[in-house]
Design an enzyme around this catalytic site. Structure first.
Site, PDB file in Angstrom:
ATOM      1  N   ASP A 134      27.780   5.950  -2.439  1.00 51.97           N
ATOM      2  CA  ASP A 134      26.829   5.613  -1.372  1.00 51.97           C
ATOM      3  C   ASP A 134      27.388   5.673   0.050  1.00 51.97           C
ATOM      4  O   ASP A 134      26.677   5.399   1.011  1.00 51.97           O
ATOM      5  CB  ASP A 134      26.094   4.294  -1.665  1.00 51.97           C
ATOM      6  CG  ASP A 134      26.751   3.033  -1.120  1.00 51.97           C
ATOM      7  OD1 ASP A 134      27.719   3.137  -0.384  1.00 51.97           O
ATOM      8  OD2 ASP A 134      26.253   1.951  -1.432  1.00 51.97           O
ATOM      9  N   CYS A 190       5.490   6.138 -12.650  1.00 52.60           N
ATOM     10  CA  CYS A 190       4.848   4.847 -12.397  1.00 52.60           C
ATOM     11  C   CYS A 190       3.402   4.798 -12.890  1.00 52.60           C
ATOM     12  O   CYS A 190       2.846   3.704 -13.063  1.00 52.60           O
ATOM     13  CB  CYS A 190       4.851   4.550 -10.905  1.00 52.60           C
ATOM     14  SG  CYS A 190       6.490   4.250 -10.241  1.00 52.60           S
ATOM     15  N   CYS A 200       5.772  -7.221  -2.836  1.00 59.90           N
ATOM     16  CA  CYS A 200       6.694  -7.283  -1.696  1.00 59.90           C
ATOM     17  C   CYS A 200       6.227  -8.330  -0.677  1.00 59.90           C
ATOM     18  O   CYS A 200       5.137  -8.218  -0.125  1.00 59.90           O
ATOM     19  CB  CYS A 200       6.787  -5.915  -1.012  1.00 59.90           C
ATOM     20  SG  CYS A 200       7.831  -5.974   0.456  1.00 59.90           S
ATOM     21  N   CYS A 216      12.012  -4.764   5.345  1.00 58.52           N
ATOM     22  CA  CYS A 216      12.561  -5.063   4.009  1.00 58.52           C
ATOM     23  C   CYS A 216      13.630  -6.153   4.111  1.00 58.52           C
ATOM     24  O   CYS A 216      14.523  -6.087   4.954  1.00 58.52           O
ATOM     25  CB  CYS A 216      13.138  -3.791   3.402  1.00 58.52           C
ATOM     26  SG  CYS A 216      13.992  -4.085   1.853  1.00 58.52           S
TER      27      CYS A 216
HETATM   28 FE1  SF4 Z   1       6.505   2.052 -10.362  1.00 54.21          FE
HETATM   29 FE2  SF4 Z   1       6.574  -0.111  -8.804  1.00 54.21          FE
HETATM   30 FE3  SF4 Z   1       5.196  -0.191 -11.070  1.00 54.21          FE
HETATM   31 FE4  SF4 Z   1       7.855  -0.112 -11.155  1.00 54.21          FE
HETATM   32  S1  SF4 Z   1       6.569  -1.774 -10.309  1.00 54.21           S
HETATM   33  S2  SF4 Z   1       6.423   1.131 -12.400  1.00 54.21           S
HETATM   34  S3  SF4 Z   1       8.305   1.161  -9.372  1.00 54.21           S
HETATM   35  S4  SF4 Z   1       4.770   1.100  -9.281  1.00 54.21           S
HETATM   36 FE1  SF4 Z   2       9.994  -5.767  -0.327  1.00 56.38          FE
HETATM   37 FE2  SF4 Z   2      12.419  -4.951   0.328  1.00 56.38          FE
HETATM   38 FE3  SF4 Z   2      12.113  -7.065  -1.272  1.00 56.38          FE
HETATM   39 FE4  SF4 Z   2      11.540  -4.647  -2.186  1.00 56.38          FE
HETATM   40  S1  SF4 Z   2      13.557  -5.361  -1.557  1.00 56.38           S
HETATM   41  S2  SF4 Z   2      10.279  -6.501  -2.414  1.00 56.38           S
HETATM   42  S3  SF4 Z   2      10.732  -3.665  -0.324  1.00 56.38           S
HETATM   43  S4  SF4 Z   2      11.447  -6.934   0.859  1.00 56.38           S
END
Ligand code: SF4
Ligand code: SF4
Length: 381
Positions: A134, A190, A200, A216
């Site tokens: 990474d 998905c 989220c 995020c």
């Molecule tokens: Fe896809 Fe998000 Fe559902 Fe996981 S939770 S299967 S990443 S849509």
């Molecule tokens: Fe939302 Fe970021 Fe947490 Fe994922 S990692 S749920 S995008 S805040």
């Protein structure tokens, strides 16, 4: 020649402890244009390094001259799902699963270098290799998909249909010619699921597959070096280093994620994964190093972690946090003082207001002064 070389490389990678390995042709990323649009929209926030050397990021052949193949590996770091009463305990700070154990860079890079040396020995003749975890200028997830390691979820994670998404990725680029793995079936994905998008807490997904990093919690608690936008602080709740919510709710993880083979990724104890906030807010530099040295938490540095802890204490809002937050108003780091001021503002408490008014008289940092004034003005002092 190529097929047997591929098999020998893959056997070696598994023997080195990787959970997944696949081989892709070194070719331009199919999502290079989308990545550029994502950068141009500002979704990378302050992560300026992501915009550096775009031509290298979009084509592995610009990273290693003459590269023909990319060996992509995945290492599972999943340990366990914390019980809901721990996850939702506002007196504890939740650390992202990937940071409970050893720093994955330290673990993966020597193994990738060993794999690169193996490729050189097995390919015969002088072949060039380069190993990355990474830190390299590569679109790692795209490479992993092309190498057959899985598919990209709407949460933007690489998802393996039998392991889920709690995976570290790494690569070895080489100019050796290795037969690539077949792409996974495009029917796996998905489907109509939207759980991650709905779950989220900061509404960081602009749309499926598109994340605005600036919202995020992982970005806010780890990558962002300055103050956290005030409007986002309450939404962070008790997440103090990273966030796994969009992985925790994913059916692929709920069904398939199983504990990593690597013992160094396991939490030493619950207090490593979900430490009491009051154990952290008073950590000095030596205490921070003693507690988090050798783990990914070091990336946030003391000032970043304690900034996040102050926010979580404010979200907890409990009177027993007030003395520690008042103490933090005198921390040498303005970033910590400013967020401690905000946290005290969540308490609606006479002691807190008096301490803020006293701190304002001696404070010299503009950001902290603005935080304190923001609290006192909103409370009518
Ligand atoms: Fe896809 Fe998000 Fe559902 Fe996981 S939770 S299967 S990443 S849509
Ligand atoms: Fe939302 Fe970021 Fe947490 Fe994922 S990692 S749920 S995008 S805040």
């Amino acid at each position: 020649m190529s097929v047997s070389l591929r098999d020998r490389i893959k056997s070696r990678a598994y023997a080195l402890g990787f959970d997944l390995v696949g081989i892709a042709l070194a070719q331009p990323s199919p999502h290079a244009a989308k990545f550029t649009a994502w950068l141009e929209a500002g979704y990378a926030g302050t992560m300026a390094y992501m915009a550096r050397e775009p031509e290298r990021r979009q084509d592995p052949r610009n990273v290693l001259n003459g590269a023909r193949s990319v060996v992509s590996v995945g290492l599972s770091y999943y340990t366990l799902r914390l019980p809901d009463d721990i996850l939702n305990d506002p007196s504890r700070g939740i650390i992202s699963n990937y940071a409970w154990g050893a720093d994955y860079h330290d673990l993966m890079l020597p193994r990738l270098k060993a794999l690169a040396a193996f490729i050189q020995a097995e390919a015969g003749g002088a072949v060039a290799t380069r190993a990355y975890v990474d830190t390299g200028p590569l679109l790692e997830r795209d490479v992993a998909v092309q190498a057959g390691l899985g598919f990209t979820g709407k949460n933007t994670c690489l998802i393996h249909p039998r392991l889920g998404s709690y995976l570290f990725l790494g690569e070895v680029l080489t100019d050796a010619e290795i037969a690539p793995d077949p792409l996974p079936s495009s029917s796996v994905g998905c489907g109509r699921c939207t759980r991650c998008l709905v779950a989220c807490p900061t509404e960081a997904f602009v749309s499926p597959y598109v994340l605005d990093s600036r919202r995020c919690i992982s970005y806010l608690t780890i990558e962002l070096r300055g103050p956290i936008p005030r409007e986002l602080r309450p939404l962070m709740r008790n997440r103090i280093f990273g966030c796994d919510i969009c992985q925790e709710v994913c059916p692929w993880n709920l069904r398939f994620a199983r504990p990593a083979r690597e013992p160094l990724f396991r939490p030493v104890d619950l207090n490593r994964a979900a430490p009491p906030l009051l154990d952290l807010i008073g950590l000095d530099e030596a205490g921070f190093h003693a507690r988090f040295g050798g783990t990914p938490v070091m990336r946030a540095k003391r000032r970043g972690l304690l900034r996040n802890v102050a926010v979580a204490l404010g979200n907890w809002g409990a009177p027993q946090a007030i003395p520690a937050l008042i103490q933090a108003l005198h921390d040498p780091e303005p970033l910590i003082r400013g967020h401690a001021a905000w946290a005290l503002g969540q308490m609606d408490d006479q002691r807190a207001r008096a301490a803020l008014a006293a701190a304002l008289k001696v404070e010299t940092d503009e950001m902290v002064i603005a935080e304190i004034r923001g609290v006192l003005n909103s409370q009518g002092d």
